[in-house]
Scaffold this motif. Structure first.
Motif, PDB file in Angstrom:
ATOM      1  N   ARG A 265       0.807  -1.209   0.000  1.00  0.00           N
ATOM      2  CA  ARG A 265       0.000   0.000   0.000  1.00  0.00           C
ATOM      3  C   ARG A 265       0.855   1.280   0.000  1.00  0.00           C
ATOM      4  O   ARG A 265       0.548   2.237  -0.697  1.00  0.00           O
ATOM      5  CB  ARG A 265      -0.918  -0.004   1.224  1.00  0.00           C
ATOM      6  N   PRO A 268       5.105   0.149  -2.787  1.00  0.00           N
ATOM      7  CA  PRO A 268       5.062  -1.059  -3.634  1.00  0.00           C
ATOM      8  C   PRO A 268       6.333  -1.287  -4.443  1.00  0.00           C
ATOM      9  O   PRO A 268       6.688  -2.441  -4.702  1.00  0.00           O
ATOM     10  CB  PRO A 268       3.852  -0.804  -4.539  1.00  0.00           C
ATOM     11  N   ALA A 321      -5.793  -2.438  -2.704  1.00  0.00           N
ATOM     12  CA  ALA A 321      -4.788  -1.499  -3.223  1.00  0.00           C
ATOM     13  C   ALA A 321      -4.439  -1.880  -4.659  1.00  0.00           C
ATOM     14  O   ALA A 321      -3.276  -2.157  -4.984  1.00  0.00           O
ATOM     15  CB  ALA A 321      -3.541  -1.513  -2.326  1.00  0.00           C
ATOM     16  N   GLN A 324      -1.624   0.225  -6.549  1.00  0.00           N
ATOM     17  CA  GLN A 324      -0.265  -0.013  -6.054  1.00  0.00           C
ATOM     18  C   GLN A 324       0.258  -1.388  -6.468  1.00  0.00           C
ATOM     19  O   GLN A 324       1.458  -1.575  -6.649  1.00  0.00           O
ATOM     20  CB  GLN A 324      -0.219   0.107  -4.521  1.00  0.00           C
ATOM     21  N   ASP A 327       2.839  -2.096  -9.285  1.00  0.00           N
ATOM     22  CA  ASP A 327       4.275  -1.869  -9.111  1.00  0.00           C
ATOM     23  C   ASP A 327       4.955  -2.965  -8.297  1.00  0.00           C
ATOM     24  O   ASP A 327       6.130  -2.851  -7.953  1.00  0.00           O
ATOM     25  CB  ASP A 327       4.508  -0.523  -8.407  1.00  0.00           C
TER      26      ASP A 327
END
Length: 690
Positions: A265, A268, A321, A324, A327
């Motif tokens: 979160r 990342p 999330a 995020q 990534d």
């Protein structure tokens, strides 16, 4: 096909036998059997029966059982529908018919969300409790799994098929047909061939580096997998991607790892650097050379043996999330393990991969010394014939799924009759059976009520710690005999509860474990314990103990079926510590004969102490016999070798010197025990030098 027909006949006979013993109709006995299989296979958690048929919006509604764990953040609701037929030969079920049956379960979910339909159900019924659970927990449900169990043969793909959504919640279907049931019972195969096509089904192939040399015993690769791809794969297959032992321990904890979640979160891009990654296995892989590198195209029967928390947490982030997660990348080690080596190699990979992880505290694989010892006892130790028996027999402990079927199947018909006489089917038990027997006696009925996987994990932690204290010395032959006594009590109570006038059905499994725990608890309050040694000698439950168990069972039934205000689901209530606390505090009027089937704790300790002394004496005699048989010349040579390598303490040299005086003077039993231990150690040095 003939083997499947034979299995079907045996399976039908077993189901019918259970139905007769419990006073059930055959379809109920089939579903109860399938509930145990689904729980043990990790297909669902905490199975509960729930028969309901109806009509909603002019469409048929049906559900026969469900699995739901309120403490598990994965939020998977499993709904079961049963299709049982008593034909001697197994029939077939087509995909269209299977879909029609599964559609009835979907209709039940829709009906549960309709206040008019829900309020029209009998408030005390199991159907109302399930419908109310669905309504109350709707926001927690992240996935609905539909499971069709049938003793017919299904020709289409049976595993984790996507069937759409109910609102925003994805729905998958699974079919457990006769062939799949056979594969699980006889070989422990919990899933159909699970082929993950990374390129075709999950966006892209995965770049890999070969990590094994030509001619290596196993093929290995190193890879980096995108978090979004890993989450999508887990979303489809769920916890069955996790190697069985890791799955059970992950389920037992049930909580998403907070540190992993926070990294996804808040940071990342650093996930790859912070996380240890995954250790995985597959039975086979397709790797293609594309451009300048290798790419993993697909993997067959892919399993995550370390990284279950990572995977589940990434899956949870898919909802919490999503941005995020794009990534997040995870490193992955993949080892290709052919099926013929999976029994031994995969548990070792899992064990060593988890050696620095807390899951190792619960490490309890099929090749753990505890299981090996129990298996050895079960194959060697003859149980008494009992009062009504005419021959001694054995209890078959199945350390790894499929052992019993394999041992029996590889014999000739004549040998099979002999095997069946020595190892009756009624005296066969598995690791999860053992956990039920033992945790009931350890007064953890609320844990047993969680189902096979979580209960096994709980016992795994406890015995793992106890084993480490003294290398398992407490788990001796007497412990195994008392385990069998617990099995006899548990199964006897299972058989007789359905015949009781106060039993209205539905919660037999909970009542059995609670009743046993209550008797042990109340005996302990008097400074006594049930006389398990007497049960072992008799190979049955004495009448006075049966009376005590039934009295406790009636009290357990009253507590379980009358939950506190606000609790509608009795299966969920049985999983609560508060439920056990309420029964533990209840007063049960036992017959005066209760004292005759229990013994004082101090008396039991004295028995165990005398047994250990006798065993040490016997070991001393055996050691003395070995020392004498070796002769004085052997001990003279061993003494000289020990001195030459500087590996003898003065006291040890003196013991060996006493042995060189044979046959003129025989060493004491204590000296002989020490001499044998010294010889074992020095012979290891000799082998290393040689």
């Amino acid at each position: 096909m003939e083997q499947l027909n034979e299995f079907h006949r045996e399976f039908l006979a077993e189901v019918q036998g259970e139905a007769d013993a419990q006073g059930l109709i055959t379809t109920e006995a089939f579903l109860e059997k399938m509930g145990e299989i689904l729980d043990e296979a990790g297909e669902l958690s905490s199975f509960a029966q729930c028969y309901h048929e109806g009509v909603f919006k002019q469409k048929p509604v049906q559900v026969d059982g469900f699995g739901w764990d309120a403490d598990d953040e994965e939020g998977v609701l499993s709904l079961v529908i049963s299709d049982f037929h008593r034909h001697a030969e197994p029939g077939s079920i087509m995909k269209a018919e299977a879909n029609r049956l599964l559609a009835r379960v979907v209709q039940f979910v829709m009906a549960s969300l309709d206040a008019g339909y829900r309020e029209g159900l009998e408030e005390s019924s199991q159907a109302f409790a399930l419908a109310d659970l669905i309504r109350r927990c709707w926001k927690k449900i992240t996935k609905i799994k539909l499971i069709l169990v049938t003793n017919r043969i299904y020709k289409s793909r049976t595993d984790a098929q996507s069937v759409g959504r109910i609102g925003e919640i994805p729905v998958t279907s699974n079919v457990w047909d006769l062939g799949r049931i056979q594969r699980f019972i006889e070989a422990g195969q919990t899933r159909e061939d699970l082929v993950i096509d990374f390129a075709e089904d999950f966006g892209e192939a995965i770049p890999v580096l070969r990590a094994s040399f030509d001619g290596a015993p196993l093929e290995s690769y190193i890879a980096v997998i995108p978090g979004t791809q890993l989450a999508a794969i887990y979303d489809r297959w769920g916890a069955r991607l996790l190697e069985a032992n890791v799955r059970s321990f992950l389920q037992a904890r049930g909580k998403v790892n907070g540190g992993i979640r926070d990294t996804i979160r808040k940071d990342p891009a650093m996930f790859f650097s912070y996380n240890n990654g995954l250790t995985t296995t597959a039975e086979s892989v397709e790797v293609a050379s594309i451009g300048e590198g290798l790419f993993l195209m697909s993997a067959s029967n892919f399993q995550i043996v370390n990284g279950g928390q990572t995977t589940a947490s990434i899956h949870a982030a898919r909802k919490l999330a999503a941005e995020q997660l794009k990534d997040v990348y995870v490193q992955m080690k993949l080892t290709v393990v052919p099926p013929e080596h999976s029994e031994t190699v995969v548990p070792n990979i899992s064990q060593f991969a988890n050696s620095q992880n807390k899951v190792n505290a619960a490490d309890f694989f099929a090749n753990h010394p505890f299981h090996i010892r129990m298996e050895e006892y079960s194959r060697r130790m003859l149980a008494p014939a009992g009062e009504n028996g005419y021959r001694e027999h054995k209890w078959f402990y199945e350390r790894a799924r499929g052992q019993f079927a394999d041992e029996r199947g590889r014999r000739t018909p004549a040998e099979r009759k002999s095997f069946d006489a020595i190892f009756p089917k009624s005296q066969f038990f598995t690791k999860t059976d053992l956990a039920k027997f033992e945790n009931s006696y350890r007064c953890k009925p609320h844990i047993v009520s969680y189902g096979a996987q979580k209960n096994f994990a709980e016992l795994a932690r406890a015995i793992g710690e106890e084993w480490g204290k003294n290398d398992g010395a407490a788990f001796d032959e007497a412990w195994f005999q008392r385990l069998i006594a617990k099995a006899i009590i548990f199964r006897h109570l299972e058989r007789i509860i359905p015949a009781q006038t106060w039993y209205t059905g539905g919660y037999r499994a909970n009542i059995v474990t609670y009743a046993i725990a209550k008797v042990v608890h109340d005996a302990d309050a008097r400074g006594r314990v049930p006389d398990l040694d007497a049960v072992w000698r008799l190979q049955r439950v004495p009448a006075a103990l049966e009376q005590a168990l039934l009295a406790a069972a009636e009290a357990a039934n009253e507590v379980i079926t009358n939950p506190p205000p606000g609790v509608r689901n009795m299966s969920e209530w049985a999983k609560k510590q508060a439920c056990w606390a309420r029964l533990a505090s209840c007063s049960v009027a036992y017959d005066a004969s209760f004292e005759t089937v229990t013994i004082e704790r101090d008396a039991l300790r004295a028995v165990d102490r005398d047994t250990r002394v006798a065993k040490r004496q016997l070991n001393g005699i055996e050691a003395q016999r070995e020392v004498v048989n070796q002769g004085g010349e052997y001990w003279s040579q061993l003494l000289a070798f020990g001195k030459s390598i500087g590996k003898l303490a003065p006291k040890e040299a003196g013991i060996l010197q006493a042995c060189t005086l044979l046959p003129r003077r025989v060493p004491t039993e204590k000296q002989c025990l020490a001499a044998v231990a010294i010889a074992d150690r020095l012979e290891q040095y000799y082998d290393a030098v040689a």
